[in-house]
Design a protein around this motif. Structure first.
Motif, short mmCIF file in Angstrom:
data_model
loop_
_atom_site.label_atom_id
_atom_site.label_comp_id
_atom_site.label_asym_id
_atom_site.label_seq_id
_atom_site.Cartn_x
_atom_site.Cartn_y
_atom_site.Cartn_z
N PHE A 189 0.84 -1.19 0.00
CA PHE A 189 0.00 0.00 0.00
C PHE A 189 0.88 1.24 0.00
N LEU A 190 0.58 2.15 -0.92
CA LEU A 190 1.36 3.38 -1.09
C LEU A 190 0.42 4.57 -1.08
N LYS A 191 0.93 5.69 -0.57
CA LYS A 191 0.14 6.92 -0.57
C LYS A 191 0.83 7.99 -1.40
N TYR A 192 0.04 8.65 -2.19
CA TYR A 192 0.52 9.70 -3.09
C TYR A 192 1.32 10.75 -2.32
N GLU A 193 0.79 11.15 -1.19
CA GLU A 193 1.43 12.20 -0.40
C GLU A 193 2.80 11.78 0.12
N ASP A 194 2.94 10.52 0.52
CA ASP A 194 4.23 10.01 0.97
C ASP A 194 5.24 9.98 -0.17
N MET A 195 4.78 9.61 -1.35
CA MET A 195 5.68 9.56 -2.51
C MET A 195 6.14 10.95 -2.92
N LYS A 196 5.28 11.93 -2.76
CA LYS A 196 5.69 13.31 -3.06
C LYS A 196 6.77 13.78 -2.10
N LYS A 197 6.68 13.34 -0.86
CA LYS A 197 7.65 13.77 0.16
C LYS A 197 9.01 13.11 -0.04
N ASP A 198 9.01 11.86 -0.44
CA ASP A 198 10.27 11.12 -0.54
C ASP A 198 10.19 10.15 -1.70
N LEU A 199 10.41 10.66 -2.91
CA LEU A 199 10.31 9.81 -4.09
C LEU A 199 11.42 8.76 -4.14
N PRO A 200 12.70 9.09 -3.88
CA PRO A 200 13.73 8.05 -3.89
C PRO A 200 13.44 6.93 -2.89
N GLY A 201 12.98 7.29 -1.69
CA GLY A 201 12.65 6.29 -0.70
C GLY A 201 11.49 5.41 -1.15
N SER A 202 10.52 6.02 -1.82
CA SER A 202 9.37 5.26 -2.33
C SER A 202 9.79 4.32 -3.45
N VAL A 203 10.68 4.80 -4.33
CA VAL A 203 11.18 3.95 -5.41
C VAL A 203 11.91 2.73 -4.83
N GLN A 204 12.68 2.96 -3.78
CA GLN A 204 13.38 1.85 -3.14
C GLN A 204 12.39 0.86 -2.51
N THR A 205 11.35 1.38 -1.87
CA THR A 205 10.32 0.52 -1.27
C THR A 205 9.65 -0.35 -2.33
N ILE A 206 9.33 0.26 -3.47
CA ILE A 206 8.69 -0.47 -4.56
C ILE A 206 9.64 -1.53 -5.12
N ALA A 207 10.91 -1.16 -5.31
CA ALA A 207 11.90 -2.11 -5.82
C ALA A 207 12.03 -3.31 -4.89
N THR A 208 12.10 -3.06 -3.60
CA THR A 208 12.23 -4.14 -2.63
C THR A 208 11.03 -5.07 -2.70
N PHE A 209 9.84 -4.49 -2.79
CA PHE A 209 8.62 -5.28 -2.87
C PHE A 209 8.61 -6.16 -4.12
N LEU A 210 9.17 -5.66 -5.21
CA LEU A 210 9.20 -6.39 -6.48
C LEU A 210 10.41 -7.31 -6.60
N ASP A 211 11.17 -7.43 -5.51
CA ASP A 211 12.38 -8.27 -5.48
C ASP A 211 13.40 -7.82 -6.52
N ILE A 212 13.52 -6.52 -6.65
CA ILE A 212 14.50 -5.92 -7.56
C ILE A 212 15.61 -5.29 -6.72
N THR A 213 16.85 -5.66 -7.02
CA THR A 213 18.00 -5.12 -6.30
C THR A 213 18.79 -4.20 -7.22
N LEU A 214 18.83 -2.92 -6.87
CA LEU A 214 19.59 -1.93 -7.62
C LEU A 214 20.41 -1.10 -6.64
N ASP A 215 21.51 -0.54 -7.11
CA ASP A 215 22.32 0.29 -6.21
C ASP A 215 21.67 1.66 -6.03
N GLY A 216 22.17 2.42 -5.08
CA GLY A 216 21.59 3.72 -4.75
C GLY A 216 21.56 4.67 -5.92
#
Length: 285
Positions: A189-216
């Protein structure tokens, strides 16, 4: 008026582009083990989320398809320029499939409402005041594009939104239907407002959920490529006219420019009555 331009199926309001045949077929639609499904009420940021997912899959080497090719309209709709319903097109698409739906949980494919194995379902949510404003402006653009006549005045639209007399029904009922799956590990579950506040952190959360490992650096690059301004530029070049009108402001709190004090109070009372005690809260600033 456009806010009430819907038909009703099993006590739920749907756009006319979601036909009875489609809605009857969708519960049995075959979900694949590597499907990634985005769920949301309309105008909650689902296209933004899909852009991020597409970019993550490309960066991880899971697909070579262009982002615009991977993006699609809601599976339950037959878009004006399409020859067949979205779910029929989707059935013929090669894996991995990324697709979205605005369906309430009881109308979704069983493999989405009760996912098995490795299926991933991402639920995108946005505060209802901003969702209503975004939905209103989108309707104003969509009505003439589809030849649907004069769009409603904001005052009419706001009343219809709070009253649930709108396509896909009551916002609160819709989000709560999916919210009941919050403890299921197939869901994020993701919230638009949280993604606006911290897009890099949200991208990392999504990547982790999708079992995708990428560097910073890769995560930061995808976040930079997924800002609203970049997305708006990309969508403006889309082959689909309905996609070109999707991005507008891409901000949180725009409702303050539309809702009167009385309308804001009506929204607050409605949300308090529907959401109190559910654990689901929204930020309005």
């Amino acid at each position: 008026m456009a806010a009430t331009r819907f038909w009703t199926y099993q006590d739920m309001h749907f756009p006319f582009s979601a036909t009875r045949e489609t809605l009857e077929a969708l519960p049995d639609f075959q979900i694949r083990d590597d499907d990634i499904v985005v769920v949301s009420y309309p105008k909650a940021g689902s296209n933004w989320l899909m852009v991020i997912i597409c970019k993550l899959l490309r960066a991880a080497g899971r697909t070579e398809e262009p982002v615009d090719t991977l993006l699609s309209g809601p599976m339950e709709l037959t878009l004006k320029m399409a020859e067949q319903p979205g779910y029929v097109t989707l059935a013929a698409r090669s894996s991995p499939r990324i697709f979205k739906t605005h369906l309430p949980i009881r109308f979704a494919p069983r493999g989405v409402s009760k996912p098995q194995n490795k299926v991933k379902v991402l639920v995108m949510m946005r505060n209802p005041k901003d969702s209503a404003v975004s939905y209103y402006h989108f309707s104003n653009k969509l009505c003439p594009l589809l030849g649907l006549g004069e769009p409603p005045a904001w005052e009419e639209f706001a009343r219809a939104f709070v009253g649930g007399q709108i396509q896909y029904g009551d916002f609160c009922d819709h989000v709560l239907g999916w919210w009941q799956m919050r403890d299921d590990l197939h869901f994020l579950f993701l919230k638009y407002e949280d993604m606006k506040k911290d897009l890099p952190g949200s991208v990392q959360t999504i990547a982790t959920f999708l079992d995708i490992t990428l560097d910073g650096a890769a995560i930061a690059a995808i976040a930079e490529e997924s800002t609203f301004d970049r997305m708006k530029q990309d969508f403006s070049r889309s082959q689909w006219p309905t996609k070109r009108i999707i991005p507008r402001k891409g901000i949180a709190g725009d409702w303050k420019n539309m809702l009167s004090p009385d309308e804001s109070k009506a929204f607050d009372s409605w949300c308090e009555r529907k959401l109190c005690g559910t654990g689901l809260n929204f930020e309005f600033e």
